[in-house]
Design a protein around this motif. Structure first.
Motif, short mmCIF file in Angstrom:
data_model
loop_
_atom_site.label_atom_id
_atom_site.label_comp_id
_atom_site.label_asym_id
_atom_site.label_seq_id
_atom_site.Cartn_x
_atom_site.Cartn_y
_atom_site.Cartn_z
N GLN A 87 0.83 -1.20 0.00
CA GLN A 87 0.00 0.00 0.00
C GLN A 87 0.87 1.26 0.00
N SER A 100 -11.45 -2.53 0.54
CA SER A 100 -11.45 -3.92 0.09
C SER A 100 -11.01 -4.81 1.25
N GLU A 127 -4.89 -13.55 2.56
CA GLU A 127 -5.15 -12.11 2.62
C GLU A 127 -5.55 -11.70 4.03
N GLY A 132 -7.58 -2.37 -0.62
CA GLY A 132 -6.91 -2.81 -1.83
C GLY A 132 -6.24 -1.61 -2.47
N SER A 147 -10.88 -10.19 -6.15
CA SER A 147 -11.13 -8.92 -5.47
C SER A 147 -10.25 -7.77 -5.95
N GLN A 150 -3.24 -8.01 -6.70
CA GLN A 150 -2.55 -8.74 -5.62
C GLN A 150 -1.03 -8.55 -5.64
N LEU A 163 -0.15 -7.86 -1.96
CA LEU A 163 -1.21 -7.54 -1.01
C LEU A 163 -1.47 -8.70 -0.05
#
Length: 186
Positions: A87, A100, A127, A132, A147, A150, A163
């Protein structure tokens, strides 16, 4: 030397056990010296071969107020950002966080080839996140799940973001990152 930047809240020692220690163990078993430092560290360690930015718990978002240290931003070598670390890399590269929340296993599909995935086409990952990412044009998406994004790689240097948490079930990915670090400076 692999520097592990601990993105967890420093006053919650249990988080280190869950999010930092497994990474440290993987790196040390692979034969690398490690140093674990808080995310807010201002000085670059010597003999640096690579940097890993750890993840943290669902309710811990203090890392967003700290950001990536300036000495890391100046580093052109390999970086692996795990969850919170991804992130931070995404934000640094002009992307943004999106709601997310996910806890549990997910099927991950590789959409672009890269040495860090070593020819894998898909795998299952663990996860644990509330956000996200949406990326800018400055990164290449390497893998996705139902989703969203990644895994990424920055376009200008070997900075990777995942992620999911490879320290839980996909140690091979950290090992592949360490192989990239081994080639640093050759």
């Amino acid at each position: 030397m692999i520097t592990i930047l601990d993105c967890t809240r420093q006053d919650l020692s249990l988080l280190k056990y869950e999010f930092v220690s497994p990474i440290t163990n993987i790196v040390q078993i692979a034969g690398f010296n490690t140093i674990v430092l808080p995310l807010a560290t201002h000085e670059r360690p010597s003999n640096l071969k690579g940097i890993i930015l750890t993840g943290t718990s669902l309710m811990d978002d203090h890392y967003l107020s700290i950001g990536i240290p300036e000495w890391v931003l100046q580093w052109a070598g390999p970086v692996l950002g795990i969850c919170a670390g991804m992130q931070l890399i995404t934000i640094t590269y002009g992307g943004r966080l999106v709601p997310s929340e996910a806890v549990g296993m997910t099927e991950i599909r590789c959409v672009n080839r890269d040495q860090i995935v070593d020819g894998k086409e898909q795998f299952t990952g663990w996860e644990l996140h509330r956000s996200g990412v949406e990326t800018s044009g400055n990164v290449t998406v390497l893998a996705r799940s139902a989703s969203g994004i990644q895994m990424i790689r920055t376009n200008d240097r070997p900075w990777y973001g995942v992620l999911f948490h490879p320290e839980v079930r996909n140690e091979w990915l950290i090992t592949n990152f360490l192989n990239i670090c081994s080639k640093q400076g050759q």
